[in-house]
Design an enzyme around this catalytic site. Structure first.
Site, PDB file in Angstrom:
ATOM      1  N   TYR A  32     -22.557  -6.330 -19.939  1.00 39.72           N
ATOM      2  CA  TYR A  32     -22.170  -7.556 -20.651  1.00 39.72           C
ATOM      3  C   TYR A  32     -22.497  -8.794 -19.829  1.00 39.72           C
ATOM      4  O   TYR A  32     -22.799  -8.701 -18.637  1.00 39.72           O
ATOM      5  CB  TYR A  32     -20.686  -7.525 -21.018  1.00 39.72           C
ATOM      6  CG  TYR A  32     -19.735  -7.816 -19.872  1.00 39.72           C
ATOM      7  CD1 TYR A  32     -19.520  -6.891 -18.864  1.00 39.72           C
ATOM      8  CD2 TYR A  32     -19.051  -9.035 -19.808  1.00 39.72           C
ATOM      9  CE1 TYR A  32     -18.650  -7.166 -17.818  1.00 39.72           C
ATOM     10  CE2 TYR A  32     -18.175  -9.304 -18.765  1.00 39.72           C
ATOM     11  CZ  TYR A  32     -17.984  -8.376 -17.771  1.00 39.72           C
ATOM     12  OH  TYR A  32     -17.127  -8.655 -16.738  1.00 39.72           O
ATOM     13  N   LYS A 153     -22.973  -5.373 -13.827  1.00 42.33           N
ATOM     14  CA  LYS A 153     -21.963  -6.002 -14.692  1.00 42.33           C
ATOM     15  C   LYS A 153     -21.667  -5.071 -15.868  1.00 42.33           C
ATOM     16  O   LYS A 153     -22.052  -5.310 -17.021  1.00 42.33           O
ATOM     17  CB  LYS A 153     -22.422  -7.388 -15.168  1.00 42.33           C
ATOM     18  CG  LYS A 153     -21.258  -8.246 -15.664  1.00 42.33           C
ATOM     19  CD  LYS A 153     -21.660  -9.688 -15.769  1.00 42.33           C
ATOM     20  CE  LYS A 153     -20.608 -10.549 -16.469  1.00 42.33           C
ATOM     21  NZ  LYS A 153     -19.369 -10.720 -15.723  1.00 42.33           N
ATOM     22  N   GLU A 186     -14.802  -9.725  -3.156  1.00 38.16           N
ATOM     23  CA  GLU A 186     -14.765 -10.672  -4.286  1.00 38.16           C
ATOM     24  C   GLU A 186     -13.352 -10.652  -4.845  1.00 38.16           C
ATOM     25  O   GLU A 186     -12.416 -10.202  -4.170  1.00 38.16           O
ATOM     26  CB  GLU A 186     -15.822 -10.321  -5.334  1.00 38.16           C
ATOM     27  CG  GLU A 186     -15.664  -8.952  -5.969  1.00 38.16           C
ATOM     28  CD  GLU A 186     -16.650  -8.708  -7.123  1.00 38.16           C
ATOM     29  OE1 GLU A 186     -17.261  -9.658  -7.627  1.00 38.16           O
ATOM     30  OE2 GLU A 186     -16.768  -7.549  -7.538  1.00 38.16           O
ATOM     31  N   LEU A 210     -20.172  -8.455  -7.522  1.00 35.72           N
ATOM     32  CA  LEU A 210     -21.075  -8.889  -8.583  1.00 35.72           C
ATOM     33  C   LEU A 210     -21.881 -10.100  -8.088  1.00 35.72           C
ATOM     34  O   LEU A 210     -21.303 -11.014  -7.481  1.00 35.72           O
ATOM     35  CB  LEU A 210     -20.258  -9.293  -9.813  1.00 35.72           C
ATOM     36  CG  LEU A 210     -21.111  -9.555 -11.041  1.00 35.72           C
ATOM     37  CD1 LEU A 210     -21.533  -8.230 -11.671  1.00 35.72           C
ATOM     38  CD2 LEU A 210     -20.356 -10.382 -12.067  1.00 35.72           C
TER      39      LEU A 210
HETATM   40  N1  PLP Z   1     -17.039 -10.939  -9.880  1.00 41.43           N
HETATM   41  C1  PLP Z   1     -16.546 -10.269 -10.923  1.00 41.43           C
HETATM   42  C2  PLP Z   1     -15.931  -8.926 -10.704  1.00 41.43           C
HETATM   43  C3  PLP Z   1     -16.608 -10.810 -12.223  1.00 41.43           C
HETATM   44  O1  PLP Z   1     -16.124 -10.121 -13.279  1.00 41.43           O
HETATM   45  C4  PLP Z   1     -17.185 -12.099 -12.393  1.00 41.43           C
HETATM   46  C5  PLP Z   1     -17.287 -12.708 -13.727  1.00 41.43           C
HETATM   47  O2  PLP Z   1     -16.884 -12.172 -14.718  1.00 41.43           O
HETATM   48  C6  PLP Z   1     -17.680 -12.776 -11.270  1.00 41.43           C
HETATM   49  C7  PLP Z   1     -17.604 -12.161 -10.030  1.00 41.43           C
HETATM   50  C8  PLP Z   1     -18.310 -14.129 -11.412  1.00 41.43           C
HETATM   51  O3  PLP Z   1     -19.564 -14.037 -12.046  1.00 41.43           O
HETATM   52  P1  PLP Z   1     -20.176 -15.242 -12.882  1.00 41.43           P
HETATM   53  O4  PLP Z   1     -20.190 -16.424 -11.966  1.00 41.43           O
HETATM   54  O5  PLP Z   1     -21.536 -14.792 -13.224  1.00 41.43           O
HETATM   55  O6  PLP Z   1     -19.292 -15.466 -14.049  1.00 41.43           O
END
Ligand code: PLP
Length: 288
Positions: A32, A153, A186, A210
């Protein structure tokens, strides 16, 4: 009411239906994206499209659309939903599952078409420029108990959901995660930054986190604005002793954290570096 996209059609969200035999439902077998748009302008579209492509390829699902088609679907969803989300702060969720099978069997089935779903939802307005106007976050801290492919993701988010819920049960907004070596990776739905002596640090990309699009835009924005930034590992102690802590995600942009596990960060208020960082981010986000 809002308008969704399902397998080529735009329709009211309440009428969008999938089979219970969809592997997205049975196995969380899908990828997603969440793409923020403000007044119909998407942020980080190039990065979101590249991450969607590499996520689908990592789990051997053929990307059902090319980048132009995805951009058209996004633009149509924003346009059709604008009457229902008048603030113009619209998040677009895209979801591609492996598709609907006739049986429940783990192996990838042959010849099924991916299920493609999209919907629109209201996101928070762009972060304010003044540190006194921003919502400050409080977070929990715990060991990451998810899998070893956190760079994908995946729609299999139970691990993230359970970590997020830890924060909810502690009455805070998020949960920052560390690995078994005590290094910060994270948060359950965000990337993490700390500031020490005016230098910004964020963990380097690997399978433990991620590759956030907001993170990547922020890194470029900081460099352009001459804010010193380093991708390097840091420990729980570094986090707790940081001058500032921030979270980043598509729906939060860069959000300041003033408390971790009940302990104040810095003087317990949103810091000056956050203010510089959010300005740099806003100056760059539609260019990235
Ligand atoms: N880390 C995780 C586990 C996430 O689910 C998300 C966003 O949903 C992020 C980091 C941040 O990613 P992004 O900046 O692409 O939204």
């Amino acid at each position: 009411m809002t308008i969704a996209f399902l397998n080529g059609d735009f329709l009211p969200l309440s009428e969008a239906k999938i089979s219970p035999m969809d592997r997205g439902f049975l196995f969380g077998d899908g990828i997603y994206e969440v793409i923020p748009t403000y007044q119909a302008k998407p942020v980080g579209m190039k990065g979101h499209m590249a991450r969607l492509k590499s996520g689908l390829s990592a789990i051997s699902i053929t990307n059902p659309y090319d980048e132009t088609q995805w951009r058209d679907i996004l633009a149509t969803l924003v346009e059709k939903n604008s009457p229902y989300i008048p603030s113009g702060n619209i998040g677009i969720y895209f979801h591609v599952s492996r598709g609907t099978d006739s049986k429940r069997f783990h192996a990838f089935p042959d010849n099924i078409a991916p299920t493609v779903f999209g919907f629109a939802f209201e996101i928070a307005p762009a972060q304010p420029l003044n540190k006194h106007d921003v919502k400050a976050f409080k977070v929990a801290l715990e060991e990451d108990k998810r899998w070893q492919r956190c760079h994908i993701k995946s729609t299999s988010l139970l691990g993230n959901v359970l970590h997020f819920q830890t924060g909810v049960e502690q009455g805070v907004n998020e949960t920052i995660l560390h690995n078994s070596a005590g290094e910060i990776t994270e948060a359950s739905s965000c990337n993490v930054f700390i500031v020490k002596n005016n230098v910004v640090y964020t963990p380097p990309l690997d399978n433990q986190l991620l590759p956030g699009i907001t993170r990547s835009i922020a890194l470029e924005a900081f460099t352009r604005a001459s804010i010193e930034v380093e991708e390097s590992r840091f420990s729980i102690d570094d986090l707790l002793n940081a001058d500032e802590v921030w979270l980043s995600s598509s729906s939060k942009e860069i959000a300041p954290v003033v408390e971790v596990n009940g302990m104040a960060i810095g003087d317990g208020n949103v810091g000056d570096m956050w203010q510089k960082a959010i300005k740099a981010y806003h100056d760059y986000k539609f260019i990235a």
